[in-house]
Write a protein that holds these residues in place. Structure first.
Motif, short mmCIF file in Angstrom:
data_model
loop_
_atom_site.label_atom_id
_atom_site.label_comp_id
_atom_site.label_asym_id
_atom_site.label_seq_id
_atom_site.Cartn_x
_atom_site.Cartn_y
_atom_site.Cartn_z
N ARG A 172 21.69 2.85 -0.41
CA ARG A 172 22.64 2.87 -1.53
C ARG A 172 23.42 4.17 -1.58
NH1 ARG A 172 21.39 2.31 -7.33
NH2 ARG A 172 19.63 3.69 -6.90
N GLU A 177 16.96 3.55 -1.56
CA GLU A 177 17.77 4.65 -2.12
C GLU A 177 18.73 5.22 -1.08
OE1 GLU A 177 18.00 6.12 -5.31
OE2 GLU A 177 17.19 4.14 -5.73
N ILE A 231 10.46 6.25 -9.19
CA ILE A 231 10.36 4.90 -9.73
C ILE A 231 9.96 4.97 -11.19
CG2 ILE A 231 7.90 4.45 -9.27
CD1 ILE A 231 8.76 1.67 -8.16
N ASP A 286 12.33 4.66 -0.65
CA ASP A 286 13.20 5.59 0.09
C ASP A 286 14.30 4.84 0.83
OD1 ASP A 286 11.71 7.81 -0.65
OD2 ASP A 286 10.51 7.84 1.18
N MET A 304 20.72 1.77 -10.37
CA MET A 304 20.39 1.19 -11.66
C MET A 304 19.86 2.24 -12.62
SD MET A 304 19.53 -2.61 -11.45
CE MET A 304 17.80 -2.48 -11.84
N GLU A 305 20.55 3.37 -12.71
CA GLU A 305 20.10 4.39 -13.65
C GLU A 305 20.61 4.05 -15.03
OE1 GLU A 305 20.63 8.46 -11.71
OE2 GLU A 305 21.18 6.96 -10.23
N ILE A 329 4.72 1.55 0.19
CA ILE A 329 5.61 1.20 -0.92
C ILE A 329 6.62 2.30 -1.18
CG2 ILE A 329 5.63 0.93 -3.44
CD1 ILE A 329 3.09 -0.80 -3.14
N SER A 330 6.18 3.56 -1.10
CA SER A 330 7.12 4.66 -1.37
C SER A 330 8.21 4.71 -0.30
CB SER A 330 6.38 6.00 -1.46
OG SER A 330 5.68 6.25 -0.27
N ILE A 349 11.97 -2.65 -13.38
CA ILE A 349 11.56 -1.55 -12.52
C ILE A 349 12.83 -0.88 -12.01
CG2 ILE A 349 10.34 -0.87 -10.42
CD1 ILE A 349 8.58 -3.30 -10.70
N LEU A 350 12.95 0.41 -12.24
CA LEU A 350 14.13 1.15 -11.78
C LEU A 350 13.74 2.10 -10.66
CD1 LEU A 350 15.72 2.21 -15.21
CD2 LEU A 350 16.13 0.14 -13.87
N THR A 351 14.66 2.29 -9.71
CA THR A 351 14.47 3.32 -8.70
C THR A 351 15.65 4.28 -8.78
OG1 THR A 351 15.65 2.12 -6.97
CG2 THR A 351 13.30 1.73 -7.15
N LYS A 352 15.40 5.52 -8.45
CA LYS A 352 16.50 6.48 -8.40
C LYS A 352 16.16 7.60 -7.44
CE LYS A 352 14.91 8.67 -12.65
NZ LYS A 352 15.30 9.12 -14.01
N THR A 353 17.14 8.46 -7.20
CA THR A 353 16.93 9.62 -6.34
C THR A 353 17.05 10.87 -7.21
OG1 THR A 353 17.90 8.45 -4.47
CG2 THR A 353 17.76 10.84 -4.30
N ILE A 396 4.68 7.11 -5.63
CA ILE A 396 5.26 5.83 -6.07
C ILE A 396 4.28 4.68 -5.86
CG2 ILE A 396 7.03 4.12 -5.45
CD1 ILE A 396 9.00 6.46 -5.15
N SER A 397 3.58 4.69 -4.72
CA SER A 397 2.64 3.59 -4.46
C SER A 397 1.49 3.60 -5.46
CB SER A 397 2.12 3.65 -3.02
OG SER A 397 1.49 4.88 -2.77
N SER A 433 12.74 10.18 -3.84
CA SER A 433 12.86 8.91 -4.55
C SER A 433 11.93 8.90 -5.75
CB SER A 433 12.51 7.74 -3.63
OG SER A 433 13.38 7.70 -2.53
N GLY A 458 8.21 10.31 -5.02
CA GLY A 458 7.73 10.50 -3.65
C GLY A 458 6.55 9.60 -3.30
N LYS A 459 5.56 10.20 -2.63
CA LYS A 459 4.42 9.41 -2.16
C LYS A 459 3.60 8.81 -3.30
CE LYS A 459 3.78 11.78 2.23
NZ LYS A 459 2.93 12.65 3.05
N GLY A 491 0.81 -1.22 0.00
CA GLY A 491 0.00 0.00 0.00
C GLY A 491 0.84 1.27 0.00
#
Lengths: 96, 96
Positions: free
Chosen positions: A58, A55, B90, A52, B1-2, A47-48, B70-74, B47-48, B88, B44-45, A44
Motif C-alpha cells: 500500500r 503495508e 495492528i 508488513d 484504513m487509519e 502473521i506479523s 481490524i486496522l493495520t497501519k505503519t 502483532i501475532s 507495522s 512489529g513481531k 503463527g
C-alpha cells in the motif's frame, strides 16, 4: 468472523519463509496481472509478516490498493507426535 | 484504513513482553468490569501475539465476544542513532 470469502487460488498469497519483499512482489504481480482483490494468509509468527506485506504494498507500490476485511481464526495442526496444537491465523484482503 | 476510533485509554491493551495469558486476563478483566469494547494494539513481531490474545479470549473465555474491525497501519519509530525506522502495527477491536 469465519465467513466464506470468494477466492480463486491464484489470488491467495500464503506467507512462508521467503523474504518479505518476495511476497510484496507476488502481491503486486497479482494486481498488475488484473486481479481486483488479493488475499494474504499467514499463521503463527508469520502473521506479523503478512501485515508488513500489506503495508508495504500500500505505502510503497500501489497507493490505490485498500485493506479490506481482515479475518482472524484459530486452526488446528497435527503435530508429528500425533497430538494437535492450535495456531492463530490471519487473512488480509487487499482490494484495488 | 487509519480511521478515527473512539477509545478510552482504559479499554486499550498494548501487547508487550508479558506472557500471552497475561494479556488475555487483562482483556477478560476489562469486559467483566463492564467494557463493551476492548482494543488490542501491537507493533512489529508482537502483532501475532495480539491475534493470539484475541483468539484465546473468544474461544476459551468469552464466546459472546466478537472480533470487530481490524486496522493495520505503519508507524515511524525514532531509533537511538537518530534515524527513523518504520514498523507495522495492528489494532483489533473486540466487541461484547
Amino acid at each position: 468472523m469465519e465467513q466464506a470469502t470468494q477466492q480463486k487460488d491464484s489470488n491467495v498469497i500464503y506467507i512462508g519463509k521467503k523474504s518479505t519483499m518476495g511476497y510484496v512482489l507476488a502481491v503486486v504481480t497479482q494486481f498488475n496481472g488484473g486481479a481486483k482483490e488479493v488475499y494474504i494468509k499467514a499463521r503463527g509468527k508469520l502473521i506479523s509478516h503478512a501485515v508488513d506485506v500489506a503495508e508495504i504494498v500500500r505505502n510503497r507500490f500501489l497507493p490505490d490498493v485498500k485493506v479490506g476485511n481482515i479475518l482472524t481464526k484459530t486452526e488446528e495442526l497435527d503435530s508429528e507426535d500425533g497430538t494437535k496444537s492450535k495456531v492463530s491465523a490471519i487473512e488480509i484482503k487487499l482490494v484495488k
